[in-house]
Scaffold this motif. Structure first.
Motif, PDB file in Angstrom:
ATOM      1  N   MET A   1      14.439  -6.752  14.746  1.00  0.00           N
ATOM      2  CA  MET A   1      12.834  -6.360  14.576  1.00  0.00           C
ATOM      3  C   MET A   1      12.407  -5.166  14.542  1.00  0.00           C
ATOM      4  N   GLY A   2      11.141  -5.101  13.803  1.00  0.00           N
ATOM      5  CA  GLY A   2      10.734  -3.602  13.799  1.00  0.00           C
ATOM      6  C   GLY A   2       9.444  -3.736  13.140  1.00  0.00           C
ATOM      7  N   TRP A   3       9.307  -2.322  12.601  1.00  0.00           N
ATOM      8  CA  TRP A   3       7.896  -2.693  11.665  1.00  0.00           C
ATOM      9  C   TRP A   3       8.030  -1.621  10.555  1.00  0.00           C
ATOM     10  N   ASP A   4       7.166  -2.375   9.538  1.00  0.00           N
ATOM     11  CA  ASP A   4       7.138  -1.673   8.367  1.00  0.00           C
ATOM     12  C   ASP A   4       5.688  -1.626   7.946  1.00  0.00           C
ATOM     13  N   ILE A   5       5.855  -0.088   7.270  1.00  0.00           N
ATOM     14  CA  ILE A   5       4.706   0.848   6.838  1.00  0.00           C
ATOM     15  C   ILE A   5       4.859   0.897   5.079  1.00  0.00           C
ATOM     16  N   SER A   6       3.909   0.370   4.841  1.00  0.00           N
ATOM     17  CA  SER A   6       4.138   0.662   3.110  1.00  0.00           C
ATOM     18  C   SER A   6       2.547   1.345   2.917  1.00  0.00           C
ATOM     19  N   ILE A   7       2.598   1.492   1.373  1.00  0.00           N
ATOM     20  CA  ILE A   7       1.096   2.604   0.930  1.00  0.00           C
ATOM     21  C   ILE A   7       0.982   1.323  -0.439  1.00  0.00           C
ATOM     22  N   LYS A   8      -0.839   1.318  -0.361  1.00  0.00           N
ATOM     23  CA  LYS A   8      -0.975   0.933  -2.032  1.00  0.00           C
ATOM     24  C   LYS A   8      -1.622   2.100  -2.635  1.00  0.00           C
ATOM     25  N   GLU A   9      -1.533   2.213  -3.607  1.00  0.00           N
ATOM     26  CA  GLU A   9      -2.183   2.917  -4.437  1.00  0.00           C
ATOM     27  C   GLU A   9      -3.494   2.694  -5.296  1.00  0.00           C
ATOM     28  N   GLN A  10      -4.536   3.472  -5.409  1.00  0.00           N
ATOM     29  CA  GLN A  10      -5.773   2.574  -6.756  1.00  0.00           C
ATOM     30  C   GLN A  10      -5.194   3.062  -7.572  1.00  0.00           C
ATOM     31  N   LYS A  11      -5.813   1.939  -8.903  1.00  0.00           N
ATOM     32  CA  LYS A  11      -5.127   1.798 -10.554  1.00  0.00           C
ATOM     33  C   LYS A  11      -7.146   2.367 -10.583  1.00  0.00           C
ATOM     34  N   ASP A  12      -6.211   2.838 -11.935  1.00  0.00           N
ATOM     35  CA  ASP A  12      -7.087   3.294 -12.978  1.00  0.00           C
ATOM     36  C   ASP A  12      -8.843   1.476 -13.157  1.00  0.00           C
ATOM     37  N   ASP A  13      -8.210   0.100 -12.785  1.00  0.00           N
ATOM     38  CA  ASP A  13      -9.074  -0.716 -12.655  1.00  0.00           C
ATOM     39  C   ASP A  13      -9.467  -1.348 -11.546  1.00  0.00           C
ATOM     40  N   GLY A  14      -9.123   0.027 -10.182  1.00  0.00           N
ATOM     41  CA  GLY A  14      -9.801  -0.459  -9.198  1.00  0.00           C
ATOM     42  C   GLY A  14      -9.102  -0.784  -8.275  1.00  0.00           C
ATOM     43  N   THR A  15      -7.816  -1.795  -9.042  1.00  0.00           N
ATOM     44  CA  THR A  15      -7.148  -2.704  -8.326  1.00  0.00           C
ATOM     45  C   THR A  15      -6.427  -2.027  -7.367  1.00  0.00           C
ATOM     46  N   PHE A  16      -5.688  -2.634  -6.423  1.00  0.00           N
ATOM     47  CA  PHE A  16      -4.382  -1.516  -5.805  1.00  0.00           C
ATOM     48  C   PHE A  16      -2.977  -2.211  -5.625  1.00  0.00           C
ATOM     49  N   GLU A  17      -2.330  -1.657  -5.982  1.00  0.00           N
ATOM     50  CA  GLU A  17      -0.971  -2.176  -6.385  1.00  0.00           C
ATOM     51  C   GLU A  17       0.756  -0.749  -5.343  1.00  0.00           C
ATOM     52  N   GLU A  18       0.923  -1.779  -4.666  1.00  0.00           N
ATOM     53  CA  GLU A  18       2.048  -1.016  -3.230  1.00  0.00           C
ATOM     54  C   GLU A  18       3.065  -0.674  -4.631  1.00  0.00           C
ATOM     55  N   LEU A  19       3.545   0.378  -3.310  1.00  0.00           N
ATOM     56  CA  LEU A  19       4.438   1.233  -3.774  1.00  0.00           C
ATOM     57  C   LEU A  19       5.883   1.100  -3.356  1.00  0.00           C
ATOM     58  N   ASP A  20       6.489  -0.441  -3.708  1.00  0.00           N
ATOM     59  CA  ASP A  20       7.619  -0.664  -2.744  1.00  0.00           C
ATOM     60  C   ASP A  20       8.952   0.298  -2.705  1.00  0.00           C
ATOM     61  N   GLN A  21       8.545   1.356  -3.181  1.00  0.00           N
ATOM     62  CA  GLN A  21       9.499   2.541  -3.309  1.00  0.00           C
ATOM     63  C   GLN A  21       9.145   3.148  -1.505  1.00  0.00           C
ATOM     64  N   TYR A  22       8.461   3.254  -1.673  1.00  0.00           N
ATOM     65  CA  TYR A  22       7.462   3.267  -0.385  1.00  0.00           C
ATOM     66  C   TYR A  22       7.460   3.197   1.205  1.00  0.00           C
ATOM     67  N   CYS A  23       8.022   1.942   0.782  1.00  0.00           N
ATOM     68  CA  CYS A  23       8.022   0.438   2.245  1.00  0.00           C
ATOM     69  C   CYS A  23       9.109   1.464   2.768  1.00  0.00           C
ATOM     70  N   LEU A  24       8.934   1.884   4.750  1.00  0.00           N
ATOM     71  CA  LEU A  24       9.306   2.572   5.691  1.00  0.00           C
ATOM     72  C   LEU A  24       9.323   1.671   6.578  1.00  0.00           C
ATOM     73  N   ASN A  25      10.707   2.029   7.049  1.00  0.00           N
ATOM     74  CA  ASN A  25      10.394   0.677   8.432  1.00  0.00           C
ATOM     75  C   ASN A  25      11.927   1.010  10.097  1.00  0.00           C
ATOM     76  N   TYR A  26      11.873   0.728  10.791  1.00  0.00           N
ATOM     77  CA  TYR A  26      12.179   1.275  11.408  1.00  0.00           C
ATOM     78  C   TYR A  26      11.903   0.193  12.884  1.00  0.00           C
ATOM     79  N   THR A  27      13.114   0.194  13.651  1.00  0.00           N
ATOM     80  CA  THR A  27      13.068  -0.976  15.348  1.00  0.00           C
ATOM     81  C   THR A  27      11.771  -0.813  16.112  1.00  0.00           C
ATOM     82  N   HIS A  28      11.429  -1.251  16.671  1.00  0.00           N
ATOM     83  CA  HIS A  28      10.556  -2.058  18.113  1.00  0.00           C
ATOM     84  C   HIS A  28      11.105  -1.293  18.829  1.00  0.00           C
ATOM     85  N   ASN A  29      12.327  -0.904  19.063  1.00  0.00           N
ATOM     86  CA  ASN A  29      12.483  -0.536  21.043  1.00  0.00           C
ATOM     87  C   ASN A  29      12.662   0.770  21.010  1.00  0.00           C
TER      88      ASN A  29
END
Length: 108
Positions: A1-29
């Protein structure tokens, strides 16, 4: 188990898109390490990347300067280390600096 961090950028139409290539994680230990260093990953949900950069930089600096002390607390089970955490947090910082207006998503 661990934690995950991802980011979402706002597109021109106002919606948000997750940038999957920037999903980072590490152990909860190692959660106690980032908390002791003043980093509050568990409070970042929905914030803009720029909002946590100072906190993140200060925490990374503390972890680097005191890695020997933190390293003495590395998990006994071998999953995670202070140096591994520093590497991941530096990657997180680099992503946040590159996408300062993106929204942060955290899964603990």
């Amino acid at each position: 188990m661990g934690w995950d961090i991802s980011i979402k950028e706002q597109k021109d139409d106002g919606t948000f898109e997750e940038l999957d290539q920037y999903c980072l994680n590490y152990t909860h230990n190692t959660n106690f390490m980032w908390r002791e260093a003043g980093i509050k990953i568990d409070e970042w949900e929905g914030l803009r990347c720029r909002a946590v950069l100072d906190e993140l930089n200060h925490g990374i600096k503390d972890l680097k300067e005191n890695h020997t002390i933190y390293g003495m607390k590395n998990p006994d089970n071998g999953w995670g280390s202070c140096l591994g955490l520093i590497k991941v947090l530096c990657n997180v910082r680099d992503v946040f600096e590159y996408h300062p207006d993106a929204l942060i998503s955290v899964s603990m």
